[in-house]
Design a protein around this motif. Sequence first.
Motif, PDB file in Angstrom:
ATOM      1  N   ALA A  37     -35.141 -11.407  24.829  1.00  0.00           N
ATOM      2  CA  ALA A  37     -34.655 -12.584  25.304  1.00  0.00           C
ATOM      3  C   ALA A  37     -33.634 -12.240  26.583  1.00  0.00           C
ATOM      4  CB  ALA A  37     -34.038 -13.492  24.537  1.00  0.00           C
ATOM      5  N   THR A  67     -34.604 -17.457  29.140  1.00  0.00           N
ATOM      6  CA  THR A  67     -33.850 -18.617  28.405  1.00  0.00           C
ATOM      7  C   THR A  67     -33.082 -19.446  29.327  1.00  0.00           C
ATOM      8  OG1 THR A  67     -31.994 -16.689  28.369  1.00  0.00           O
ATOM      9  CG2 THR A  67     -33.572 -16.873  26.287  1.00  0.00           C
ATOM     10  N   GLU A  73     -26.935 -23.850  25.887  1.00  0.00           N
ATOM     11  CA  GLU A  73     -28.428 -24.031  25.380  1.00  0.00           C
ATOM     12  C   GLU A  73     -28.814 -22.739  24.977  1.00  0.00           C
ATOM     13  OE1 GLU A  73     -30.400 -25.857  28.869  1.00  0.00           O
ATOM     14  OE2 GLU A  73     -28.777 -27.435  29.040  1.00  0.00           O
ATOM     15  N   LYS A  74     -28.427 -21.583  25.711  1.00  0.00           N
ATOM     16  CA  LYS A  74     -29.202 -20.208  25.093  1.00  0.00           C
ATOM     17  C   LYS A  74     -28.475 -19.888  23.981  1.00  0.00           C
ATOM     18  CE  LYS A  74     -28.280 -17.138  28.201  1.00  0.00           C
ATOM     19  NZ  LYS A  74     -29.564 -16.908  29.006  1.00  0.00           N
ATOM     20  N   TYR A  78     -30.816 -19.378  20.107  1.00  0.00           N
ATOM     21  CA  TYR A  78     -30.503 -18.173  19.209  1.00  0.00           C
ATOM     22  C   TYR A  78     -30.488 -18.729  17.885  1.00  0.00           C
ATOM     23  CZ  TYR A  78     -30.226 -15.017  23.479  1.00  0.00           C
ATOM     24  OH  TYR A  78     -30.472 -14.444  24.437  1.00  0.00           O
TER      25      TYR A  78
END
Length: 428
Positions: A37, A67, A73-74, A78
């Motif tokens: 990612a 991502t 938001e990331k 996760y």
Amino acid sequence: MILDNAKQQRRALIGALVLGGSALATQNALAAEIAIACGAGDASDYCPIAAQEWAEKTGHSVQVVSTPNSATEKLSLYQQLLGSGSGDIDVLMVDIVWPGMLDDHLVDLSEYLPEDATEGFFPALVDNNTVDGRLVAMPWFTDAGLLYYRKDLLEQYGHEVPETWQQLTDIATDIQAAEREAGNDDFWGFSFQGRAYEGLTCNALEWVASHGGGTLVDDEGEVTIDNPRAAAALDLAASWVGSISPEGALNHTEEETRGIFQSGNALFLRNWPYVWSLANGEGSEVAGKVGMAPLPHGPEGEAKATLGGWNFAVSRYSEHPELAADLVAFITSREQQKAHAIQMGMNPTIEALYQDEEVLASNPSMSELYETLTNGVPRPATVTGDAYARVSNAFFNRTHQVLSGELDGASAVQQLGRELERLGRRGW
């Protein structure tokens, strides 16, 4: 059936994020595939480039997952993946404040990397990524708060670069008045990030720590914020709003503050290293007129800059943790960090690169960052673990109340101290 649907949704989400939908290296019968990612996948994202080089070197294949730009938001992505025990992502790019929040889902890299793997890295960054004795991430690039200033205006009005916050206040007051008298009614003395968000936590931690007021929660987990020096730091910052800083500072983030400074309407700016090249770039009103220095300090403290930056970690659900750790070691190696610094202007986490001639030739300001990064102050994310988001939220909200005049510094740190004590009552 519910589990199947959740799994399908998760795989659909990841599928939508995969760059190009294919591996970066050709698979062969013996090769494994590692999913990493990275960032947003735009031109400034060096992660896919480094991953491809590793794939070509090792013969394994790499699936790059882009991502969201938003760190919130990331993190949510996760947490969704890791919380479900998904092995779809092997390597994750993680913010400096996430190791303590995600450590239960990350492998101990020291089990896969050589004993000297962290040698030469900034110790504060290694400490930040070590949770309960486990090395859960390797530092990739770093950031720290800096003071930008108009060197032409300081020279014109006969002032030196301020070393204390009070000097900054006095100089900003003087030059702001002179510039407005000269006809620039939009000119301000100091621009900083005052919105109630993580950026204010970074600013306020610098004010408090540089006054000798501690770091909210110390390394032992003790709440330290309720003290007179911390209160004085917040009161001084509140005095700026409406005087040397616009009322709008209460809603400013990094880009708003950069805009004010870069348009020629501020004497001083607190921001991150990325501003240097933009402020001196084509189209900037202040190109060639900008200086950069460590942030000021209080009467009983020393300059402190909040550390930022990104790291690489390996999911404990990876089917190939040894290969994933090898990819992490490759991307964070000296060779790759040097290329990242030269090509993208990002700040390395290996100390020796700040004396590297090629790195300095590409960005002379790197040498000026070394001492700032060495003395950088980490946010108390590792020690507070899963509670860090609530700790930061409480800090920036109380600070914002001081800046907006709803509370004085002493009341704010007292209330904040009690709030944090409640959060950590059963241990972080």
